[in-house]
Design an enzyme around this catalytic site. Structure first.
Site, PDB file in Angstrom:
ATOM      1  N   ARG A 241      58.289  85.711  26.010  1.00 22.10           N
ATOM      2  CA  ARG A 241      56.941  85.804  25.454  1.00 22.10           C
ATOM      3  C   ARG A 241      57.060  85.987  23.947  1.00 22.10           C
ATOM      4  O   ARG A 241      57.916  86.745  23.469  1.00 22.10           O
ATOM      5  CB  ARG A 241      56.183  87.000  26.041  1.00 22.10           C
ATOM      6  N   GLU A 270      49.536  81.103  20.747  1.00 16.89           N
ATOM      7  CA  GLU A 270      49.847  79.774  21.294  1.00 16.89           C
ATOM      8  C   GLU A 270      48.569  78.972  21.474  1.00 16.89           C
ATOM      9  O   GLU A 270      47.610  79.477  22.061  1.00 16.89           O
ATOM     10  CB  GLU A 270      50.583  79.920  22.632  1.00 16.89           C
ATOM     11  N   HIS A 289      56.048  75.870  24.827  1.00 12.60           N
ATOM     12  CA  HIS A 289      56.015  76.686  26.053  1.00 12.60           C
ATOM     13  C   HIS A 289      56.243  75.803  27.286  1.00 12.60           C
ATOM     14  O   HIS A 289      55.364  75.700  28.165  1.00 12.60           O
ATOM     15  CB  HIS A 289      54.683  77.447  26.146  1.00 12.60           C
TER      16      HIS A 289
HETATM   17  C1  8YV Z   1      53.406  79.457  32.395  1.00 13.23           C
HETATM   18  C2  8YV Z   1      55.025  81.178  32.112  1.00 13.23           C
HETATM   19  O1  8YV Z   1      52.859  80.195  33.420  1.00 13.23           O
HETATM   20  O2  8YV Z   1      55.712  81.712  34.296  1.00 13.23           O
HETATM   21  C3  8YV Z   1      55.356  82.123  33.207  1.00 13.23           C
HETATM   22  O3  8YV Z   1      55.240  83.332  32.975  1.00 13.23           O
HETATM   23  O4  8YV Z   1      54.872  81.544  31.010  1.00 13.23           O
HETATM   24  C4  8YV Z   1      54.863  79.734  32.376  1.00 13.23           C
HETATM   25  O5  8YV Z   1      55.497  79.310  33.515  1.00 13.23           O
HETATM   26  C5  8YV Z   1      53.111  78.024  32.583  1.00 13.23           C
HETATM   27  O6  8YV Z   1      53.170  77.470  31.329  1.00 13.23           O
HETATM   28  C6  8YV Z   1      51.787  77.762  33.197  1.00 13.23           C
HETATM   29  O7  8YV Z   1      50.766  78.299  32.428  1.00 13.23           O
END
Ligand code: 8YV
Length: 328
Positions: A241, A270, A289
């Site tokens: 993150r 983001e 991401h």
């Molecule tokens: C996002 C992610 O969820 O799993 C996570 O925590 O950050 C990613 O897999 C994905 O971009 C879908 O929003």
């Protein structure tokens, strides 16, 4: 599937997903889906949850106390992703709302991307591509050399499922792997790596890779002090993150040459603004991401998110619950 109740539950789907997967939900629920681009804006989200018993959310969709207050029937927040920092879990628990996530199914995809970034930094891949395409590759002209990864030290911060998957890969590339985690000896697969205090890890590593959840304790964990401990030849990789790094401190450290480079799949904001200083630095690799972004992994995440949602709506224990205390 057994009937859930006399009345079909209402579900708000706060993301765009493949129709055939989402059809599993509409077989047994009344569904309202977000039809726009990106994520619903605040007003649309508040309207969408007003009559919802459940929601499918994602890392990008903040579900805070105000959203929960606007959703008096809400029983489950099923996140499409392993991270759940977008959800106010304490507020959800206080309301008896179950929060679910999708761990495990994305670990290999995120670990693969992490290794891709590590190798891209070490072998200067984006720079090499630019060197060729910009026709700077002339007889006798060569670009700066990269660095080996075999024999180098990788420091993994956060040895959960993804951290362990990264460790196994790095060991196969001949790297020495050390880790730091709040849990000193995580049970099960130790992934061939050795525990270090955070400061020792930062000082020893040639590559540092972040795999922690974003919490109060990990917000800006990698700030000015931590960056100053790293070797000037070291590289930082973040597929966790953006908030785990103090981005302004990272920009300053890179500009002062206190760090060789960074590869970031995640950012404090983001998408980052086009004029964001971090995007102006030549020794930064930036991705949008895409850690879990493979066809197979996203499909598995969606299936698990739907399993979680439907189990909670049936009053059963979902496969992956973040706040079991809300199960009553
Ligand atoms: C996002 C992610 O969820 O799993 C996570 O925590 O950050 C990613 O897999 C994905 O971009 C879908 O929003």
């Amino acid at each position: 599937m057994p009937a859930m109740s006399d009345e079909r539950p209402h579900v708000y789907i706060g993301l765009r997903g493949p129709e055939e997967a989402l059809a599993r939900i509409s077989e047994v629920c009344e569904v309202t889906s977000f039809e726009g681009v990106g994520i619903p804006d605040r007003d649309e989200l508040l309207a969408g949850v007003a009559a919802a018993d459940g929601i499918i959310g994602s890392a990008q969709l903040p579900i805070d106390a105000a959203v929960l207050a606007a959703a008096p029937r809400m029983r489950v927040i099923s996140n499409f992703g392993v991270g759940f920092d977008n959800v106010d879990v304490a507020a959800a628990t206080a309301r008896g709302v179950v929060v679910c996530n999708t761990p495990g199914v994305l670990s290999d995809a995120v670990a693969d991307l992490t290794m891709g970034l590590l190798l891209s930094l070490a072998r200067r891949l984006p720079e090499a591509e630019r060197f060729l395409r910009e026709q700077r590759w002339k007889p006798g002209a060569s670009m700066a050399l990269g660095t080996d990864v075999a024999g180098k030290t990788l420091g993994i911060i956060g040895l959960g499922r993804i951290g362990r998957a990264v460790s196994r890969r790095a060991v196969a590339f001949g790297m020495d792997v050390v880790y730091h985690d709040a849990v000193r000896d995580p049970p099960g697969d130790a992934a061939f790596c050795t525990y270090r205090d955070l400061d020792e890890l930062l000082a020893a590593a040639d590559f540092v890779s972040l795999h922690v959840n974003l919490t109060e304790a990990t917000t800006a964990l990698i700030g000015e002090r931590a960056l100053a401990l790293m070797k000037p030849t070291a590289y930082l990789i973040n597929t966790a993150r953006g908030g785990v790094i103090d981005q302004a401190a990272l920009v300053a450290a890179l500009q002062r040459g206190e760090l060789a480079g960074a590869a970031l799949d995640v950012f404090e904001r983001e998408p980052p603004a086009p004029d964001e200083p971090i995007l102006q630095l030549p020794n930064v690799i930036a991705l949008p991401h895409i850690g879990s972004g493979t066809v197979e992994t996203r499909r598995a995440m969606l299936e698990l998110a739907i399993d979680n949602l439907l189990a909670a709506l049936r009053g059963e224990r979902p496969p992956c619950v973040v706040n079991p205390e809300a199960l009553g």
